[in-house]
Design a protein around this motif. Structure first.
Motif, PDB file in Angstrom:
ATOM      1  N   LYS A  69       0.826  -1.197   0.000  1.00  0.00           N
ATOM      2  CA  LYS A  69       0.000   0.000   0.000  1.00  0.00           C
ATOM      3  C   LYS A  69       0.864   1.251   0.000  1.00  0.00           C
ATOM      4  N   VAL A  70       0.443   2.247  -0.773  1.00  0.00           N
ATOM      5  CA  VAL A  70       1.099   3.552  -0.777  1.00  0.00           C
ATOM      6  C   VAL A  70       0.187   4.550  -0.075  1.00  0.00           C
ATOM      7  N   ALA A  71       0.724   5.698   0.277  1.00  0.00           N
ATOM      8  CA  ALA A  71       0.010   6.634   1.146  1.00  0.00           C
ATOM      9  C   ALA A  71      -1.201   7.259   0.478  1.00  0.00           C
ATOM     10  N   LYS A  72      -1.068   7.666  -0.779  1.00  0.00           N
ATOM     11  CA  LYS A  72      -2.186   8.356  -1.448  1.00  0.00           C
ATOM     12  C   LYS A  72      -2.178   8.046  -2.937  1.00  0.00           C
ATOM     13  N   ASP A  73      -3.318   8.284  -3.570  1.00  0.00           N
ATOM     14  CA  ASP A  73      -3.514   7.891  -4.959  1.00  0.00           C
ATOM     15  C   ASP A  73      -2.490   8.536  -5.893  1.00  0.00           C
ATOM     16  N   SER A  74      -2.145   9.786  -5.624  1.00  0.00           N
ATOM     17  CA  SER A  74      -1.195  10.477  -6.501  1.00  0.00           C
ATOM     18  C   SER A  74       0.191   9.851  -6.464  1.00  0.00           C
ATOM     19  N   ASP A  75       0.495   9.123  -5.382  1.00  0.00           N
ATOM     20  CA  ASP A  75       1.785   8.432  -5.305  1.00  0.00           C
ATOM     21  C   ASP A  75       1.922   7.387  -6.412  1.00  0.00           C
ATOM     22  N   LEU A  76       0.798   6.822  -6.841  1.00  0.00           N
ATOM     23  CA  LEU A  76       0.841   5.832  -7.909  1.00  0.00           C
ATOM     24  C   LEU A  76       1.364   6.437  -9.204  1.00  0.00           C
ATOM     25  N   ASP A  77       0.981   7.690  -9.485  1.00  0.00           N
ATOM     26  CA  ASP A  77       1.483   8.352 -10.686  1.00  0.00           C
ATOM     27  C   ASP A  77       2.990   8.572 -10.599  1.00  0.00           C
ATOM     28  N   ASP A  78       3.444   9.015  -9.421  1.00  0.00           N
ATOM     29  CA  ASP A  78       4.883   9.251  -9.242  1.00  0.00           C
ATOM     30  C   ASP A  78       5.665   7.942  -9.341  1.00  0.00           C
ATOM     31  N   LEU A  79       5.132   6.892  -8.722  1.00  0.00           N
ATOM     32  CA  LEU A  79       5.831   5.610  -8.740  1.00  0.00           C
ATOM     33  C   LEU A  79       5.801   4.963 -10.125  1.00  0.00           C
ATOM     34  N   LYS A  80       4.734   5.180 -10.854  1.00  0.00           N
ATOM     35  CA  LYS A  80       4.684   4.683 -12.234  1.00  0.00           C
ATOM     36  C   LYS A  80       5.818   5.293 -13.051  1.00  0.00           C
ATOM     37  N   THR A  81       6.021   6.597 -12.911  1.00  0.00           N
ATOM     38  CA  THR A  81       7.093   7.277 -13.633  1.00  0.00           C
ATOM     39  C   THR A  81       8.459   6.759 -13.194  1.00  0.00           C
ATOM     40  N   LYS A  82       8.645   6.609 -11.885  1.00  0.00           N
ATOM     41  CA  LYS A  82       9.930   6.133 -11.374  1.00  0.00           C
ATOM     42  C   LYS A  82      10.217   4.709 -11.849  1.00  0.00           C
ATOM     43  N   LEU A  83       9.202   3.858 -11.816  1.00  0.00           N
ATOM     44  CA  LEU A  83       9.394   2.481 -12.271  1.00  0.00           C
ATOM     45  C   LEU A  83       9.734   2.427 -13.757  1.00  0.00           C
ATOM     46  N   LYS A  84       9.038   3.201 -14.570  1.00  0.00           N
ATOM     47  CA  LYS A  84       9.308   3.205 -16.013  1.00  0.00           C
ATOM     48  C   LYS A  84      10.705   3.748 -16.293  1.00  0.00           C
ATOM     49  N   ASN A  85      11.104   4.805 -15.573  1.00  0.00           N
ATOM     50  CA  ASN A  85      12.450   5.347 -15.746  1.00  0.00           C
ATOM     51  C   ASN A  85      13.515   4.349 -15.306  1.00  0.00           C
ATOM     52  N   TYR A  86      13.143   3.468 -14.421  1.00  0.00           N
ATOM     53  CA  TYR A  86      14.065   2.433 -13.935  1.00  0.00           C
ATOM     54  C   TYR A  86      14.139   1.260 -14.916  1.00  0.00           C
ATOM     55  N   GLY A  87      13.216   1.245 -15.885  1.00  0.00           N
ATOM     56  CA  GLY A  87      13.213   0.173 -16.872  1.00  0.00           C
ATOM     57  C   GLY A  87      12.231  -0.942 -16.594  1.00  0.00           C
ATOM     58  N   VAL A  88      11.271  -0.689 -15.693  1.00  0.00           N
ATOM     59  CA  VAL A  88      10.291  -1.709 -15.323  1.00  0.00           C
ATOM     60  C   VAL A  88       9.018  -1.517 -16.142  1.00  0.00           C
ATOM     61  N   ASP A  89       8.513  -2.600 -16.687  1.00  0.00           N
ATOM     62  CA  ASP A  89       7.250  -2.575 -17.441  1.00  0.00           C
ATOM     63  C   ASP A  89       6.093  -2.541 -16.454  1.00  0.00           C
ATOM     64  N   VAL A  90       5.311  -1.468 -16.470  1.00  0.00           N
ATOM     65  CA  VAL A  90       4.212  -1.277 -15.524  1.00  0.00           C
ATOM     66  C   VAL A  90       2.882  -1.484 -16.229  1.00  0.00           C
ATOM     67  N   ARG A  91       2.010  -2.276 -15.601  1.00  0.00           N
ATOM     68  CA  ARG A  91       0.672  -2.529 -16.123  1.00  0.00           C
ATOM     69  C   ARG A  91      -0.332  -1.815 -15.209  1.00  0.00           C
ATOM     70  N   GLU A  92      -1.056  -0.871 -15.770  1.00  0.00           N
ATOM     71  CA  GLU A  92      -2.015  -0.112 -14.967  1.00  0.00           C
ATOM     72  C   GLU A  92      -3.315  -0.891 -14.798  1.00  0.00           C
ATOM     73  N   LYS A  93      -3.848  -0.870 -13.593  1.00  0.00           N
ATOM     74  CA  LYS A  93      -5.100  -1.536 -13.272  1.00  0.00           C
ATOM     75  C   LYS A  93      -6.134  -0.493 -12.865  1.00  0.00           C
ATOM     76  N   MET A  94      -7.336  -0.623 -13.396  1.00  0.00           N
ATOM     77  CA  MET A  94      -8.408   0.299 -13.065  1.00  0.00           C
ATOM     78  C   MET A  94      -9.046  -0.093 -11.739  1.00  0.00           C
ATOM     79  N   GLU A  95      -9.811   0.839 -11.165  1.00  0.00           N
ATOM     80  CA  GLU A  95     -10.510   0.555  -9.917  1.00  0.00           C
ATOM     81  C   GLU A  95     -11.367  -0.695 -10.068  1.00  0.00           C
ATOM     82  N   GLY A  96     -11.210  -1.628  -9.127  1.00  0.00           N
ATOM     83  CA  GLY A  96     -11.976  -2.870  -9.163  1.00  0.00           C
ATOM     84  C   GLY A  96     -11.273  -4.019  -9.850  1.00  0.00           C
ATOM     85  N   ASP A  97     -10.235  -3.732 -10.652  1.00  0.00           N
ATOM     86  CA  ASP A  97      -9.485  -4.829 -11.279  1.00  0.00           C
ATOM     87  C   ASP A  97      -8.823  -5.695 -10.212  1.00  0.00           C
TER      88      ASP A  97
END
Length: 314
Positions: A69-97
């Protein structure tokens, strides 16, 4: 920004009815939902989210994924960017997935383990409530697990081939998730091979740990208990219910926690872990264990190898 705590773990159950009985009767978890496809969702009495363990019917043991768990929803956007910049393939999941969760990120660690990050999960509340609560609820019949505490993942390690997924996972957790490397085991002729690491997202000795082996897998996931007396009671409960025990009550040198290791009916290793061990602060120096003191670090009382502990995992 970053991970604040473990959220849940999705594991396989070979016989779902036997697994349900074990996790409810022996571990004192509550079933909060059952899917049409047979998945069972459970929580501990001291947890407030909808679930912390998912049992998935399967013909073999093991972990499907682990969520933090992360602290707040906006952290997901920041972490998505950091993961992609690190070279990690990120798969986004919608609410309820991810059942009962808000939007989430799904990806694989360098070791291959699937991880999920989310900020929101349906809230149920503690069994004792939050207004004038009692110290524990009535009706506990087993171990009385408070909450899902951490997991240790097996990672491929082959120094001769230049493969060390422990080190790769650890680096990602430090650089992307801002986790603190609390302890490590260093081995090899020059003491420069990172065999195992324990990483903290807050003030406890570990929220996730990695250890090297011939292939990836799940070593164990752990439930928190209060103290040594609860560990001894848990051992009695396990024996009373004919649960297969891997390691009887012990103290860890690493993390300083009190522990028992045992197997659920499918063969997934569980742990009950008691005590804070020590307080992790951002400026705390990393504790390092050397190869000659490895087993004292793992099992402080006996300082002896346990073959199944290193060779058996799912």
């Amino acid at each position: 920004m970053g991970i604040i705590r473990i959220g849940h773990i999705n594991i396989n159950a070979i016989d779902i009815e036997v697994a349900k009985k074990y996790y409810t009767k022996v571990m004192d978890m509550r079933i909060t939902h059952e899917d049409e496809d047979g998945k069972v969702y459970l929580k501990c009495w001291d947890e407030w989210d909808k679930y912390s363990v998912i049992l998935t019917p399967n013909d073999k043991a093991g972990m499907n994924n682990i969520a933090y768990k992360v602290a707040k929803d906006s952290d997901l956007d920041d972490l998505k960017t950091k993961l992609k910049n690190y070279g990690v393939d990120v798969r986004e999941k919608m609410e309820g997935d991810i059942p009962f969760c808000g939007r989430a990120l799904e990806f694989n660690l360098p070791s291959g383990h699937e991880m999920i990050l989310y900020a929101q999960k349906e809230f149920i509340g503690k069994d004792v409530g939050v207004t004038n609560p009692e110290p524990w609820p009535d009706g506990l019949t087993g171990v009385g697990a408070h909450w899902l505490d951490h997991a240790l993942l097996m990672c491929e390690l082959n120094p001769e081939a230049g493969i060390n997924k422990v080190a790769e996972n650890t680096k990602l957790c430090e650089e992307v998730f801002d986790m603190k490397l609390a302890e490590q085991v260093m081995v090899g002729p020059n003491g420069d091979v990172q065999l195992a690491t324990w990483l903290s997202a807050g003030n406890t000795p570990h929220d996730i740990a990695f250890v090297g082996g011939p292939e990836m897998g799940l070593h164990h996931f752990a439930f928190f208990l209060d103290d040594w007396a609860d560990i001894l009671k848990a051992a009695d409960v396990l024996s009373k219910n004919d649960v297969k025990v891997d390691v009887t009550p012990q103290r860890h040198g690493i993390t300083r926690g009190n522990t028992i290791y045992f197997f659920d009916p499918s063969g997934n290793r569980n742990e009950t872990f008691a005590g804070l061990g020590y307080l992790v602060q951002p400026d705390m120096p990393t504790v390092t264990w050397t190869e000659d003191k490895l087993w004292k670090g793992i099992f402080y009382h006996t300082n002896q190898p346990v073959e199944s502990f290193t060779n058996v995992y799912t």
